[in-house]
Design an enzyme around this catalytic site. Structure first.
Site, PDB file in Angstrom:
ATOM      1  N   ASP A 141      -5.720  15.429  52.060  1.00 54.59           N
ATOM      2  CA  ASP A 141      -6.565  14.443  51.407  1.00 54.59           C
ATOM      3  C   ASP A 141      -7.453  13.752  52.446  1.00 54.59           C
ATOM      4  O   ASP A 141      -6.974  13.276  53.469  1.00 54.59           O
ATOM      5  CB  ASP A 141      -5.697  13.421  50.684  1.00 54.59           C
ATOM      6  CG  ASP A 141      -6.518  12.344  50.026  1.00 54.59           C
ATOM      7  OD1 ASP A 141      -6.709  11.280  50.640  1.00 54.59           O
ATOM      8  OD2 ASP A 141      -6.981  12.545  48.892  1.00 54.59           O
ATOM      9  N   ASP A 159     -18.960  15.140  53.021  1.00 47.50           N
ATOM     10  CA  ASP A 159     -19.454  16.155  52.091  1.00 47.50           C
ATOM     11  C   ASP A 159     -18.581  16.082  50.837  1.00 47.50           C
ATOM     12  O   ASP A 159     -17.749  16.953  50.581  1.00 47.50           O
ATOM     13  CB  ASP A 159     -19.373  17.529  52.763  1.00 47.50           C
ATOM     14  CG  ASP A 159     -19.993  18.626  51.933  1.00 47.50           C
ATOM     15  OD1 ASP A 159     -20.524  18.329  50.845  1.00 47.50           O
ATOM     16  OD2 ASP A 159     -19.950  19.792  52.373  1.00 47.50           O
TER      17      ASP A 159
END
Length: 282
Positions: A141, A159
């Protein structure tokens, strides 16, 4: 014989308008632990990578997104040795970063390993950077990686997916402060910041949060034909450097990188904003 195949892919903004393309065939559909992944074949754009119903990449999108999120900060920072990508599972940004010989290590933190595997299979030209010895892929994560890590970077690229659902907290001031703390004293952050035409409320919020953290924040844009409105933006956030005044044109000329969208003229021109976008920040 009459053509009976009449399958279309549409991505709509609030169900009212958007991008539509005819699908020649569904190449593969998968379900990872995190999302549905579809590979579609089209005549106009070649293969498409679709994640959770959102179009991410295409054979013929001119690689504009990947080149603009990477080369702009890398040709501004004078010595970008360590880079970090949060997200970027198709590896396009990773591949562009590792075209720079100055980069000694690039970490890509992507939560969904299957996106990388599918991209290697169907978009191998995007994933060549994954085999570079300077690349380090971490499947974790992104928020946890930023919050719990301590090592620092010269350039960080966010991104990320759109700021909805669980991803929304990655566009808030507390997360940006954590990113700031993972940058070196002269570090640069670039974050994708949505369409300034369709997503004006989100854009205002993103830049208000970034300006609360970084001393220098500038929007730049690119033409991205497969994204909503085909007009996409990025936030250039720096502790020290200016994206135009500190642009290293000589290094660009020397390296002669092979690109499809980015060049020296685009680097500077991308920061020229139309009046309706400037009004978002008044």
């Amino acid at each position: 014989m009459t053509e009976l195949w009449n399958v279309w892919y549409s991505e709509l903004h609030e169900g009212l308008s958007g991008f539509t393309v005819k699908i020649d065939r569904v190449v593969e559909s998968l379900q990872s632990d995190f999302q549905r992944i579809d590979i579609l074949e089209t005549k106009d754009f070649g293969r498409l990578l679709v994640l959770y119903g959102s179009l991410m990449a295409a054979d013929r999108d001119n690689n504009a997104y990947n080149e603009m999120i990477t080369h702009v900060p890398l040709f501004t920072h004078p010595n970008p040795k360590r880079a970090l990508i949060i997200g970027g599972g198709d590896c396009g940004a990773l591949t562009e970063i590792l075209k720079h010989p100055e980069v000694q290590e690039c970490v890509m933190c992507e939560i969904d390993k299957m996106v990388v595997e599918v991209s290697k299979k169907y978009f191998p030209y995007l994933t060549t950077g994954a085999d570079d010895p300077r690349a380090k892929l971490v499947f974790q994560d992104g928020k946890e990686y930023i919050v719990n890590g301590k090592d620092k970077f010269d350039v960080i690229m966010l991104d990320l997916s759109d700021p909805v659902g669980p991803a929304e907290e990655l566009f808030q001031e507390p997360f940006y402060r954590n990113v700031y703390n993972r940058l070196n004293d002269d570090g640069i952050l670039v974050a994708q910041s949505e369409s300034p035409f369709f997503n004006q409320r989100s854009v205002k919020g993103i830049y208000a949060n970034l300006k609360a953290v970084f001393p220098s924040v500038h929007m730049y844009t690119c033409f991205m034909p497969i994204y909503p409105s085909a007009y996409w933006s990025f936030a250039f956030c720096s502790k020290k450097y200016h994206p135009i005044k500190d642009f290293d044109r000589a290094r660009w000329d020397r390296l002669k990188l092979k690109t499809r969208y980015y060049n020296a003229d685009i680097h500077t021109a991308a920061f020229a904003l139309p009046e309706f976008v400037k009004e978002l920040f008044r």
